[in-house]
Design a protein around this motif. Structure first.
Motif, PDB file in Angstrom:
ATOM      1  N   THR A   1      42.669 -10.773  27.406  1.00 25.83           N
ATOM      2  CA  THR A   1      43.820 -11.453  29.137  1.00 25.83           C
ATOM      3  C   THR A   1      43.002 -12.845  28.365  1.00 25.83           C
ATOM      4  O   THR A   1      44.998 -13.518  28.354  1.00 25.83           O
ATOM      5  CB  THR A   1      42.486 -10.395  29.322  1.00 25.83           C
ATOM      6  N   GLU A   2      42.594 -13.405  27.757  1.00 28.09           N
ATOM      7  CA  GLU A   2      42.834 -14.495  27.072  1.00 28.09           C
ATOM      8  C   GLU A   2      44.334 -14.940  26.324  1.00 28.09           C
ATOM      9  O   GLU A   2      44.579 -15.572  26.696  1.00 28.09           O
ATOM     10  CB  GLU A   2      41.963 -14.770  26.565  1.00 28.09           C
ATOM     11  N   GLN A   3      44.342 -13.917  25.388  1.00 27.12           N
ATOM     12  CA  GLN A   3      45.711 -14.246  24.405  1.00 27.12           C
ATOM     13  C   GLN A   3      47.048 -14.454  25.486  1.00 27.12           C
ATOM     14  O   GLN A   3      47.644 -15.361  24.774  1.00 27.12           O
ATOM     15  CB  GLN A   3      45.245 -13.001  23.410  1.00 27.12           C
TER      16      GLN A   3
ATOM     17  N   LYS B   1      46.782 -14.735  28.496  1.00 22.34           N
ATOM     18  CA  LYS B   1      47.228 -15.630  29.947  1.00 22.34           C
ATOM     19  C   LYS B   1      46.698 -17.598  29.060  1.00 22.34           C
ATOM     20  O   LYS B   1      47.399 -17.966  29.569  1.00 22.34           O
ATOM     21  CB  LYS B   1      45.718 -16.070  29.963  1.00 22.34           C
ATOM     22  N   ASN B   2      46.210 -17.822  27.896  1.00 20.92           N
ATOM     23  CA  ASN B   2      46.794 -18.982  27.606  1.00 20.92           C
ATOM     24  C   ASN B   2      47.779 -19.122  26.253  1.00 20.92           C
ATOM     25  O   ASN B   2      47.757 -19.746  25.942  1.00 20.92           O
ATOM     26  CB  ASN B   2      44.876 -19.308  26.746  1.00 20.92           C
ATOM     27  N   GLY B   3      48.118 -17.622  25.992  1.00 21.13           N
ATOM     28  CA  GLY B   3      49.571 -17.948  25.136  1.00 21.13           C
ATOM     29  C   GLY B   3      49.752 -18.154  23.540  1.00 21.13           C
ATOM     30  O   GLY B   3      49.905 -18.637  22.926  1.00 21.13           O
ATOM     31  N   THR B   4      48.211 -17.464  23.186  1.00 24.09           N
ATOM     32  CA  THR B   4      47.792 -17.377  21.690  1.00 24.09           C
ATOM     33  C   THR B   4      48.203 -16.751  20.713  1.00 24.09           C
ATOM     34  O   THR B   4      48.652 -16.717  20.113  1.00 24.09           O
ATOM     35  CB  THR B   4      46.059 -17.938  22.020  1.00 24.09           C
TER      36      THR B   4
END
Length: 165
Positions: free
Chosen positions: A51-53, A55-58
């Motif tokens: 989710t973090e990857q 969401k943040n576009g990392t």
């Protein structure tokens, strides 16, 4: 078989987790211990991390859908330490769907996006014993060095491969 490739969204996180769980056991059981596969799936494919990857576009995730069923995915990002190089972090296809060109289609989609970003180098890591190494070589990637990457109490023994686009 007709397919489409689209960028994954947060609503696709559980689908990616399910695909990874099915694919990883088939892919890595011949070369890694079950405890290592379990640990790495939990570490790399946690709902929070994916989710973090996304969401943040990392990492940019692409999902390949064939006949309305997700069958493969890829993830890539610019390298933090060298913004001129992109890294393919993940490229996996369901075992029953391998050999149909889906992996090649995803790889081509990643390469097109890297070129569209104005970059010309794509790198990836592949386990030294993973049969996918031959697929990457056929696609024009070359081994540039070897590295051992710690993941918790385990190590991934990898080749780093590169392709000039």
């Amino acid at each position: 078989m007709k397919h489409q490739i689209r960028e994954a969204t947060i609503s696709d996180v559980e689908t990616i987790r399910q695909l990874a769980n099915e694919i990883w056991w088939d892919c890595y059981a011949p070369i890694l211990e079950p405890e290592q596969i379990t640990y790495m799936l939990a570490e790399i494919y946690s709902t929070a991390k994916l989710t973090e990857q996304i969401k943040n576009g990392t990492q940019i995730y692409l999902l390949l859908v064939a006949e309305a069923q997700p069958v493969a995915f890829a993830a890539f990002a610019v390298r933090e330490e060298n913004k001129e190089i992109y890294k393919l972090h993940k490229l996996y296809c369901l075992p029953a769907m391998q050999g149909r060109g889906f992996g090649k289609a995803l790889l081509n989609a990643v390469m097109q996006r890297v070129k569209a970003a104005g970059k010309s180098i794509l790198e990836l890591n592949v386990n030294k014993y993973n049969k996918a190494k031959a697929v990457y070589e056929k696609a024009g990637f070359n081994v540039i060095y070897e590295e051992d990457i710690p993941i918790g109490p385990y190590f991934m023994n990898d080749f780093v491969m590169r392709k000039e686009l």
